[in-house]
Design a protein around this motif. Structure first.
Motif, PDB file in Angstrom:
ATOM      1  N   ILE A  27       0.489  -5.813 -12.578  1.00 33.79           N
ATOM      2  CA  ILE A  27       0.890  -4.214 -12.118  1.00 33.79           C
ATOM      3  C   ILE A  27      -0.867  -3.866 -11.606  1.00 33.79           C
ATOM      4  O   ILE A  27      -1.757  -4.263 -11.759  1.00 33.79           O
ATOM      5  N   TYR A  28      -0.518  -2.751 -10.832  1.00 37.71           N
ATOM      6  CA  TYR A  28      -1.840  -2.077 -10.060  1.00 37.71           C
ATOM      7  C   TYR A  28      -1.752  -0.847  -9.655  1.00 37.71           C
ATOM      8  O   TYR A  28      -0.599  -0.294  -9.482  1.00 37.71           O
ATOM      9  N   TYR A  29      -2.853  -0.226  -9.498  1.00 41.11           N
ATOM     10  CA  TYR A  29      -3.021   0.849  -8.581  1.00 41.11           C
ATOM     11  C   TYR A  29      -3.772   0.955  -7.592  1.00 41.11           C
ATOM     12  O   TYR A  29      -5.126   0.017  -7.634  1.00 41.11           O
ATOM     13  N   GLY A  30      -3.810   1.512  -6.517  1.00 38.99           N
ATOM     14  CA  GLY A  30      -4.615   1.448  -5.180  1.00 38.99           C
ATOM     15  C   GLY A  30      -4.650   2.612  -4.226  1.00 38.99           C
ATOM     16  O   GLY A  30      -3.592   3.573  -4.837  1.00 38.99           O
ATOM     17  N   GLN A  31      -5.030   2.552  -3.283  1.00 33.31           N
ATOM     18  CA  GLN A  31      -5.159   3.744  -2.293  1.00 33.31           C
ATOM     19  C   GLN A  31      -5.157   3.139  -0.901  1.00 33.31           C
ATOM     20  O   GLN A  31      -5.765   2.116  -0.690  1.00 33.31           O
ATOM     21  N   LEU A  32      -4.706   3.885  -0.055  1.00 31.94           N
ATOM     22  CA  LEU A  32      -4.624   3.518   1.556  1.00 31.94           C
ATOM     23  C   LEU A  32      -5.447   4.787   1.911  1.00 31.94           C
ATOM     24  O   LEU A  32      -5.154   5.909   1.683  1.00 31.94           O
ATOM     25  N   ARG A  33      -6.568   4.266   2.564  1.00 30.86           N
ATOM     26  CA  ARG A  33      -7.814   5.428   3.223  1.00 30.86           C
ATOM     27  C   ARG A  33      -8.134   5.032   4.469  1.00 30.86           C
ATOM     28  O   ARG A  33      -7.781   3.938   5.061  1.00 30.86           O
ATOM     29  N   ALA A  34      -8.562   6.232   5.189  1.00 27.06           N
ATOM     30  CA  ALA A  34      -9.107   5.973   6.374  1.00 27.06           C
ATOM     31  C   ALA A  34     -10.815   6.156   6.255  1.00 27.06           C
ATOM     32  O   ALA A  34     -10.847   7.315   5.532  1.00 27.06           O
ATOM     33  N   THR A  35     -11.419   5.637   6.662  1.00 24.74           N
ATOM     34  CA  THR A  35     -13.003   5.720   6.545  1.00 24.74           C
ATOM     35  C   THR A  35     -13.465   6.928   7.120  1.00 24.74           C
ATOM     36  O   THR A  35     -13.192   7.658   8.025  1.00 24.74           O
ATOM     37  N   THR A  64       9.195   0.039  -1.724  1.00 28.10           N
ATOM     38  CA  THR A  64       9.322  -1.051  -1.101  1.00 28.10           C
ATOM     39  C   THR A  64       9.860  -2.027  -2.414  1.00 28.10           C
ATOM     40  O   THR A  64       9.075  -2.312  -3.520  1.00 28.10           O
ATOM     41  N   VAL A  65      10.937  -2.674  -2.465  1.00 29.20           N
ATOM     42  CA  VAL A  65      11.229  -3.758  -3.382  1.00 29.20           C
ATOM     43  C   VAL A  65      11.118  -5.185  -2.434  1.00 29.20           C
ATOM     44  O   VAL A  65      11.678  -5.011  -1.522  1.00 29.20           O
ATOM     45  N   THR A  66      10.456  -5.821  -3.227  1.00 28.67           N
ATOM     46  CA  THR A  66      10.330  -7.260  -2.648  1.00 28.67           C
ATOM     47  C   THR A  66      10.837  -8.316  -3.362  1.00 28.67           C
ATOM     48  O   THR A  66      10.975  -8.598  -4.749  1.00 28.67           O
ATOM     49  N   ASN A 121       5.220  -8.061   3.833  1.00 30.58           N
ATOM     50  CA  ASN A 121       5.653  -8.697   5.281  1.00 30.58           C
ATOM     51  C   ASN A 121       4.841  -7.955   6.297  1.00 30.58           C
ATOM     52  O   ASN A 121       4.463  -8.770   7.159  1.00 30.58           O
ATOM     53  N   PHE A 122       4.928  -6.590   6.192  1.00 29.61           N
ATOM     54  CA  PHE A 122       4.656  -5.865   7.442  1.00 29.61           C
ATOM     55  C   PHE A 122       3.069  -5.664   7.391  1.00 29.61           C
ATOM     56  O   PHE A 122       2.575  -4.762   8.172  1.00 29.61           O
ATOM     57  N   ILE A 123       2.356  -6.190   6.431  1.00 34.21           N
ATOM     58  CA  ILE A 123       0.817  -5.973   6.370  1.00 34.21           C
ATOM     59  C   ILE A 123       0.419  -4.723   6.098  1.00 34.21           C
ATOM     60  O   ILE A 123      -0.363  -4.514   4.968  1.00 34.21           O
ATOM     61  N   LEU A 124       0.693  -3.785   6.854  1.00 34.89           N
ATOM     62  CA  LEU A 124       0.209  -2.261   6.526  1.00 34.89           C
ATOM     63  C   LEU A 124       1.417  -1.882   5.645  1.00 34.89           C
ATOM     64  O   LEU A 124       2.653  -1.529   6.155  1.00 34.89           O
ATOM     65  N   PRO A 125       1.049  -1.242   4.370  1.00 38.94           N
ATOM     66  CA  PRO A 125       1.914  -0.445   3.428  1.00 38.94           C
ATOM     67  C   PRO A 125       2.874   0.458   3.987  1.00 38.94           C
ATOM     68  O   PRO A 125       4.066   0.517   3.542  1.00 38.94           O
ATOM     69  N   LEU A 126       2.398   1.198   5.137  1.00 40.01           N
ATOM     70  CA  LEU A 126       3.004   2.425   5.768  1.00 40.01           C
ATOM     71  C   LEU A 126       3.805   2.279   6.865  1.00 40.01           C
ATOM     72  O   LEU A 126       4.661   2.755   7.513  1.00 40.01           O
ATOM     73  N   LEU A 127       3.631   0.931   7.450  1.00 44.77           N
ATOM     74  CA  LEU A 127       4.397   0.477   8.903  1.00 44.77           C
ATOM     75  C   LEU A 127       5.911   0.746   8.898  1.00 44.77           C
ATOM     76  O   LEU A 127       6.285  -0.016   8.036  1.00 44.77           O
ATOM     77  N   ILE A 156       4.293   4.119  -2.264  1.00 50.27           N
ATOM     78  CA  ILE A 156       3.219   4.587  -1.922  1.00 50.27           C
ATOM     79  C   ILE A 156       3.478   6.294  -1.510  1.00 50.27           C
ATOM     80  O   ILE A 156       4.844   6.472  -1.184  1.00 50.27           O
ATOM     81  N   SER A 157       2.761   7.100  -1.779  1.00 54.96           N
ATOM     82  CA  SER A 157       3.039   8.445  -2.011  1.00 54.96           C
ATOM     83  C   SER A 157       1.742   9.310  -1.480  1.00 54.96           C
ATOM     84  O   SER A 157       0.622   8.902  -1.689  1.00 54.96           O
ATOM     85  N   LEU A 158       2.337  10.485  -0.900  1.00 56.66           N
ATOM     86  CA  LEU A 158       1.118  11.340  -0.713  1.00 56.66           C
ATOM     87  C   LEU A 158       1.829  12.998  -0.661  1.00 56.66           C
ATOM     88  O   LEU A 158       2.833  12.929   0.064  1.00 56.66           O
ATOM     89  N   GLY A 159       1.356  13.498  -1.772  1.00 53.48           N
ATOM     90  CA  GLY A 159       1.894  14.927  -1.953  1.00 53.48           C
ATOM     91  C   GLY A 159       3.382  14.561  -2.377  1.00 53.48           C
ATOM     92  O   GLY A 159       3.611  13.756  -3.388  1.00 53.48           O
ATOM     93  N   GLY A 160       4.221  15.399  -1.868  1.00 57.93           N
ATOM     94  CA  GLY A 160       5.707  15.252  -2.491  1.00 57.93           C
ATOM     95  C   GLY A 160       6.405  14.072  -1.422  1.00 57.93           C
ATOM     96  O   GLY A 160       7.658  13.827  -1.837  1.00 57.93           O
TER      97      GLY A 160
END
Length: 294
Positions: A167-175, A218-220, A288-294, A209-213
């Motif tokens: 199990i994991y927690y992470g973030q997607l960010r822009a520099t 994704t189910v794999t 599969n789509f590499i980027l989690p939000l694609l 993946i969530s931001l605000g509301g």
């Protein structure tokens, strides 16, 4: 008479000498056996050693959404090395890259992971990991996107079956930007070894993946077969993975099917089962789509 007595005396002396020599030889042999016995010990257990593998794959993606279809080509690879600190504690380092090409555009994901864990090859392994992934290509050109994840992981060993949970927690960010997407997820894998060099995997995972509301779920599900040629470091494998992507409140969804074949070269292990229980046995989820939000 003197000669006869002399001969008789010599015979008696010779008999006593021979008898004494036999007793001495017997005692010496027994002493030698006792002296050698403590030196003959049980064979030493194999010492922990560095092991790992490098693999590459090539395949295709098939995307369906709302009756529309799209296909893409995908390729990538990974390298993993396990460093035993002692007979039980291990550090594993991973590096990976994934690429896809669709409508003359490409998207790349590249990064690495570190796992630290305690393992008893006859029972279980328990530890944690952290990973970092960067994104590039035409689709995200100039965005400087990256993601990271951290979490616990464990394996349980039942004869020729390995059960793996993470199990994991992470973030997607822009520099350079404080705003980010949160990413929660988990996965379970069952590895079945029909033979020491024939392995079948079944995987089920979930990611949010969530931001605000707003959120994206994704189910794999995945199936994989791998065969290692006996007496060689080379293995071949085939994998099918389905990512079903949906968003609460939205009637649409996206299905991403990925089919690949690949080649693996291992070192420091004799079989796939040996690699699983004593070598680089951990991995990480890669969508599969590499980027989690694609």
């Amino acid at each position: 008479m003197l000669d006869i007595a002399h001969i008789t005396l010599r015979g008696a002396l010779m008999y006593r000498l021979l008898l004494g020599a036999a007793i001495a030889a017997t005692a010496t042999s027994a002493f030698a056996a006792d002296a050698v016995a403590p030196i003959v010990m049980e064979p030493e257990l194999a010492q922990p050693h560095i092991s790992g593998y490098v693999e590459a794959y090539l395949g295709g993606l098939y995307l369906t959404s709302g009756g529309e279809h799209e296909s893409a080509t995908t390729a990538g690879g990974a390298g993993r090395v396990n460093f035993p600190i002692d007979p039980r504690w291990n550090i594993q380092a991973d590096a990976f890259v994934d690429s896809l090409w669709v409508q003359s555009q490409n998207l790349d994901g590249y990064g690495g992971a570190v796992h630290a864990y305690w393992r008893d090859p006859s029972s279980y392994a328990l530890g944690g990991f952290t990973s970092v992934t960067g994104y590039g290509g035409d689709v995200v050109s100039g965005e400087n996107l990256y993601s990271f994840a951290v979490g616990p992981e464990a394996q349980a060993y039942f004869g020729n079956v390995t059960v793996y949970g993470q199990i994991y927690y992470g973030q997607l960010r822009a520099t350079g930007q404080s705003e980010h997407f949160d990413n929660w997820g988990g996965r379970g894998v069952v590895r079945y070894f029909a033979q020491d060099n024939l392995r079948f995997d079944a995987e089920l995972g979930y990611s949010r993946i969530s931001l605000g509301g707003e959120s994206l779920n994704t189910v794999t599900g995945a199936l994989q077969a791998m065969y290692r040629f006996s007496g060689t470091p080379l293995s071949v494998f085939g994998r099918y993975q389905l990512d079903h992507v949906s968003s609460p409140g939205s009637s649409g969804s996206l299905n991403v099917h990925k089919f690949v074949i690949g080649l693996r070269g291992s070192f420091g292990s004799d079989t796939l089962l040996d690699e699983d229980r004593n070598g680089a046995t951990m991995d990480t989820y890669r969508p599969n789509f590499i980027l989690p939000l694609l």
